[in-house]
Scaffold this active site. Structure first.
Site, PDB file in Angstrom:
ATOM      1  N   ASN A  31       1.430   3.595   1.987  1.00 47.05           N
ATOM      2  CA  ASN A  31       2.129   4.015   3.200  1.00 47.05           C
ATOM      3  C   ASN A  31       3.130   2.991   3.706  1.00 47.05           C
ATOM      4  O   ASN A  31       3.738   3.186   4.762  1.00 47.05           O
ATOM      5  CB  ASN A  31       1.111   4.328   4.313  1.00 47.05           C
ATOM      6  N   LYS A  32       3.315   1.891   2.969  1.00 44.18           N
ATOM      7  CA  LYS A  32       4.219   0.845   3.433  1.00 44.18           C
ATOM      8  C   LYS A  32       5.673   1.159   3.070  1.00 44.18           C
ATOM      9  O   LYS A  32       5.962   2.106   2.324  1.00 44.18           O
ATOM     10  CB  LYS A  32       3.807  -0.498   2.845  1.00 44.18           C
ATOM     11  N   ILE A  33       6.608   0.350   3.574  1.00 46.86           N
ATOM     12  CA  ILE A  33       8.036   0.625   3.392  1.00 46.86           C
ATOM     13  C   ILE A  33       8.391   0.638   1.912  1.00 46.86           C
ATOM     14  O   ILE A  33       9.152   1.498   1.451  1.00 46.86           O
ATOM     15  CB  ILE A  33       8.877  -0.391   4.179  1.00 46.86           C
ATOM     16  N   ASN A  56       0.839  -1.191   0.000  1.00 46.64           N
ATOM     17  CA  ASN A  56       0.000   0.000   0.000  1.00 46.64           C
ATOM     18  C   ASN A  56       0.882   1.251   0.000  1.00 46.64           C
ATOM     19  O   ASN A  56       2.087   1.190   0.278  1.00 46.64           O
ATOM     20  CB  ASN A  56      -0.926  -0.026   1.228  1.00 46.64           C
TER      21      ASN A  56
END
Length: 377
Positions: A192-194, A190
């Site tokens: 907002n993930k790393i 997604n």
């Protein structure tokens, strides 16, 4: 506004996207899907990886392959984002919500272990699958789950959506990355993930047959060599070539992104040592990625909702931690073990801006705003 978590797009993303457009491979048929699967498997140390349209889709398919379905029971972390429970619910399984343990905020696997033994002695139903979430970047304690698997053939599905790059540094799993300890592991990409593909997910497993089953189910369970023949109820869960192109470019930057996340966490830890907040988990036997740097307010009289509002007025986007699943409307009637720790995490917790490219200047602004908000309230 200093955002909570935003993607860092500084590598080959544009070049790989141009290649998709120039070749016309924009859907799930295209070379980047397979390339991303191979390179991701190598990056986390798994023999097999199957790309999916989202992290939730990955969990849904992994849980189904693990045996979740009508009449089955899935034990899931009570303190987690609701998608963890939703994926289990999609299969028709019953849920058993398991409280967190204070050291890591992850599922209290000892608590679950003892409860399963108790239920087995009494002849009561026990979980068929355990979905353990590595919360906010920190690995969970897995050893009690391995004992349950050995005794009762309970499958383990790891929800590593927030924890790509985290690992165990001591004990039975020393040197292993999250997602590779259980029977199946799931990740999210997604925004907002790393690393991100804008969306997307991945299933990893050491079992080649299960990997093949995952690939089959995520492509509508099509029968090879026969047009429009399907041998099971499958899903349109395949990742697109465009998303895989972005994810491949992001994966090339994973070590730098993980190092940057840990540097952000170290600066927060140093800057907030004297503030009335408890630092996030950092167990000696694990190496967290600190996906979102989250703190607990020391003063029980402080309202994290008000702190978040004050920070927003100062141009800092913070966010409360999740309400436990037992307090979410769809799962209030679910069976559960404990819940007090999850309740406390929600009452006291908030996450601070944690983008991998967060500048030291912006981080100083966040720290100053938080300290001011705490003293004013």
């Amino acid at each position: 506004m200093i955002p909570l978590a935003e993607p860092s797009l500084g590598g080959n993303e544009a070049r790989y996207l141009r290649e998709c457009v120039d070749t016309g491979f924009v859907s799930s048929a295209g070379p980047f899907v397979g390339r991303f699967e191979r390179e991701f498997a190598a990056a986390v140390g798994s023999p097999n990886a199957v790309a999916c349209a989202s992290g939730t889709a990955a969990l849904h398919v992994a849980l189904r392959i693990a045996g979740a379905g009508p009449g089955a029971m899935v034990a899931v972390s009570d303190f987690t984002f609701i998608a963890s429970a939703n994926a289990a619910h999609y299969t028709g399984a019953d849920l058993l919500l398991v409280d967190s343990e204070p050291q890591t905020w992850n599922m209290d696997t000892e608590l679950l272990h003892d409860e399963v033994l108790r239920r087995a002695r009494l002849g009561r139903p026990i979980p068929d699958v355990v979905e353990v979430v590595h919360v906010l970047g920190h690995p969970a304690r897995m050893e009690p789950l391995f004992d349950l698997r050995d005794r009762f053939w309970i499958d383990i599905v790891e929800d590593a959506a927030e924890s790509l790059g985290a690992s165990w540094t001591a004990g039975q799993l020393a040197g292993h990355q999250v997602g590779t300890a259980g029977d199946l592991g799931c990740f999210s990409f997604n925004g907002n993930k790393i690393i991100t593909a804008g969306g997307g997910g991945m299933i990893v497993t050491a079992d080649g047959d299960r990997a093949a089953a995952a690939a089959h189910l995520t492509t509508q369970a099509k029968v090879d060599g026969e047009h429009y023949r399907h041998d099971d109820v499958g899903y349109n869960y395949r990742l697109t070539n465009i998303a895989a192109a972005v994810a491949t470019a992001q994966l090339e930057q994973l070590p730098a992104k993980v190092a940057a996340k840990r540097a952000v966490a170290a600066r927060y830890r140093d800057a907030l040592r004297s503030a009335p907040v408890a630092a996030p988990p950092a167990a000696s036997w694990a190496d967290s990625t600190f996906w979102l740097y989250s703190v607990l307010l020391d003063d029980p009289g402080l309202d994290p909702e008000k702190i978040v509002a004050v920070l927003a007025a100062d141009g800092v986007q913070a966010r409360r931690l999740w309400p436990p699943l037992h307090d979410q409307r769809p799962y209030r009637a679910a069976d559960r073990i404990g819940g007090e720790v999850a309740d406390d995490l929600y009452r006291r917790g908030l996450s601070l801006p944690s983008s991998a490219h967060l500048s030291e200047r912006d981080q100083d602004t966040v720290v100053a705003a938080l300290i001011s908000a705490l003293s004013a309230n």
